[in-house]
Scaffold this active site. Structure first.
Site, PDB file in Angstrom:
ATOM      1  N   GLU A  64     -17.516   8.932   1.074  1.00 38.92           N
ATOM      2  CA  GLU A  64     -16.227   9.574   0.778  1.00 38.92           C
ATOM      3  C   GLU A  64     -16.410  10.672  -0.270  1.00 38.92           C
ATOM      4  OE1 GLU A  64     -12.189   7.437  -0.251  1.00 38.92           O
ATOM      5  OE2 GLU A  64     -13.404   7.606  -2.063  1.00 38.92           O
ATOM      6  N   ASP A 116       1.247  11.951  -0.552  1.00 41.76           N
ATOM      7  CA  ASP A 116       0.460  13.040   0.029  1.00 41.76           C
ATOM      8  C   ASP A 116      -0.780  12.497   0.758  1.00 41.76           C
ATOM      9  OD1 ASP A 116      -1.296  12.316  -1.994  1.00 41.76           O
ATOM     10  OD2 ASP A 116      -1.132  14.196  -3.106  1.00 41.76           O
ATOM     11  N   TRP A 143       0.865  -1.194   0.000  1.00 42.72           N
ATOM     12  CA  TRP A 143       0.000   0.000   0.000  1.00 42.72           C
ATOM     13  C   TRP A 143       0.897   1.239   0.000  1.00 42.72           C
ATOM     14  CZ3 TRP A 143      -5.212   0.170  -0.553  1.00 42.72           C
ATOM     15  CH2 TRP A 143      -5.844   1.410  -0.320  1.00 42.72           C
ATOM     16  N   GLU A 188      -2.340   9.747  -1.006  1.00 50.53           N
ATOM     17  CA  GLU A 188      -1.523   8.571  -1.273  1.00 50.53           C
ATOM     18  C   GLU A 188      -1.024   8.585  -2.713  1.00 50.53           C
ATOM     19  OE1 GLU A 188      -4.296   5.494   0.594  1.00 50.53           O
ATOM     20  OE2 GLU A 188      -3.209   6.381   2.272  1.00 50.53           O
TER      21      GLU A 188
HETATM   22  C1  BGC Z   1      -7.595   8.558   0.630  1.00 52.60           C
HETATM   23  C2  BGC Z   1      -6.855   8.824   1.915  1.00 52.60           C
HETATM   24  C3  BGC Z   1      -7.578   8.168   3.072  1.00 52.60           C
HETATM   25  C4  BGC Z   1      -7.872   6.714   2.810  1.00 52.60           C
HETATM   26  C5  BGC Z   1      -8.736   6.092   3.891  1.00 52.60           C
HETATM   27  C6  BGC Z   1      -7.800   7.062   0.474  1.00 52.60           C
HETATM   28  O1  BGC Z   1      -8.509   6.812  -0.694  1.00 52.60           O
HETATM   29  O2  BGC Z   1      -6.847   9.042  -0.464  1.00 52.60           O
HETATM   30  O3  BGC Z   1      -6.776  10.201   2.161  1.00 52.60           O
HETATM   31  O4  BGC Z   1      -6.801   8.324   4.223  1.00 52.60           O
HETATM   32  O5  BGC Z   1      -8.528   6.580   1.589  1.00 52.60           O
HETATM   33  O6  BGC Z   1      -9.921   6.808   4.062  1.00 52.60           O
END
Ligand code: BGC
Length: 373
Positions: free
Chosen positions: A328, A169, A119, A172
């Site tokens: 999200e 960042d 990851w 990710e």
């Molecule tokens: C996001 C991250 C987040 C993670 C878990 C990812 O898709 O880019 O910012 O921490 O999901 O929610």
């Protein structure tokens, strides 16, 4: 798409209360907050970034014990990594930093173990964020932060040794860059712990020097045309930059830098109150993230614009799903619609619920005085 009509105040309080109850019901007995209980790619993991903001919201929303349990989990999780941290710090001091793959993870299993599973793990922001949130929680509820002493000291040494490294960042992505939101998260954490006498004079001096160096880097290399930028060398913005104004407060909300950054974010990533992560986003088609509208609202509120903050909160309320969850992202305005099916095929529909979304709603609602005890 027309913007959703503003939700009445009572509804805002109800959305916040539903989110708070959801987070409480899903917090693991270990104290860890799952990122999402259902989304395939996040299952079984707690992120330091998500968790720090969730705990901060629970703390601000009156759930003291829940937030304390999360920070206890963070401290225990760091202690499990003590040997790795000592190795990283020693190697950095000797001028031969360890490779990215040997740095600390961004997400952990609920038992606090790190999984090296490929990851996009190397991210530094969460380490600053948990420090910042833990100290804010201690101050808010009159707790002694020294209950987390060893976890705080280990994190301090880790960040002092490694803050300048490029890393992934908040999203990710782009491990090759030094990201301004990451630097802001680190500065907030270091500034929060610097006054702790239990850290000792030497460590405190190192923390202060690192925080000052981070602040200088942000201002000298993270600003273009008067506004913050996504990474050193970029001219683009990223919605996560709003967090540096509030809640992290590493950029003064009354400054020209804050004003210009907010104006640029509104211009580049906000459509009808919905906030994109950044203009070139293609993840799940590049939708709008309710948690980012809430971050933006917090920044506007700190800068004195409560009306705009309320509008953004109302937009986020409009994304609540029939089951009472906040996702999200929503697909009302996609930046790259053709990218959506590939992600759905890979991991199913995007995360819902996402606890971080409910948390940021709760945090902004609390700041606007919409949350009851
Ligand atoms: C996001 C991250 C987040 C993670 C878990 C990812 O898709 O880019 O910012 O921490 O999901 O929610």
């Amino acid at each position: 798409m027309p913007s959703p009509s503003p939700a009445p105040a009572a509804d805002l309080a109800e959305v916040a209360a539903r989110g708070r109850a959801l987070i409480l019901s899903l917090q693991d007995p270990s104290g860890a907050y799952p990122a999402s209980p259902t989304f395939s790619a996040y299952l079984g993991f707690s992120w330091l970034r998500d968790g720090a903001f969730i705990a901060d919201a629970m703390s601000a929303g009156g759930e003291e014990a829940s937030a304390t349990a999360f920070f206890d989990w963070c401290a225990r999780t760091l202690e499990l990594q003590a040997e790795r941290i000592e190795r990283i710090v020693r190697a950095a001091r000797e001028g031969r930093p360890v490779p990215d793959g040997e740095m600390l993870a961004t997400r952990f299993r609920f038992d606090g173990t790190q999984v090296d599973d490929g990851w996009e793990n190397f991210q530094l922001d969460g380490y600053g964020l948990w420090l910042w949130a833990a100290l804010a929680h201690a101050r808010r509820h009159g707790l002694d932060p020294d209950r987390w002493h060893s976890g705080i000291a280990l994190t301090a040494d880790y960040l002092v040794s490694s803050w300048a490294r490029p890393c992934y960042d908040w999203w990710e992505e782009h491990v090759e860059h030094v990201h301004i939101s990451t630097l802001g998260s680190i500065e907030a954490g270091l500034r929060a712990i610097e006054p702790l006498e239990s850290m000792g004079a030497e460590r405190r001096a190192a923390v202060r020097a690192a925080a000052d160096a981070v602040a200088t880097t942000i201002r000298e290399r993270g600003v273009v045309d008067g506004h913050l930028v996504k990474w050193i060398g970029s001219t683009e913005v990223d919605a996560s930059l709003a967090a540096l104004i509030a809640p992290l407060a590493v950029v003064d909300a009354g400054s020209d830098l804050a004003r210009a950054t907010l104006a640029e974010l509104e211009r580049r990533v906000v459509v009808d109150g919905g906030t994109h992560r950044f203009p070139a986003d293609t993840y799940y088609g590049g939708g709008q993230w309710p948690l980012l509208s809430c971050f933006l609202g917090l920044a506007h509120l700190r800068a004195g614009d409560a009306d705009r903050a309320r509008e953004l909160l109302a937009w986020a309320a409009g994304t609540e799903r029939p089951a009472g969850t906040l996702p999200e992202q929503v697909e009302d305005h996609l930046l790259e619609p053709s990218a959506l099916p590939g992600w759905v095929e890979r991991w199913g529909t995007s995360a819902d619920p996402l606890l971080w979304s409910s948390a940021m709603f709760l945090r902004l609602a609390a700041e606007l005085g919409e949350v009851g005890a």
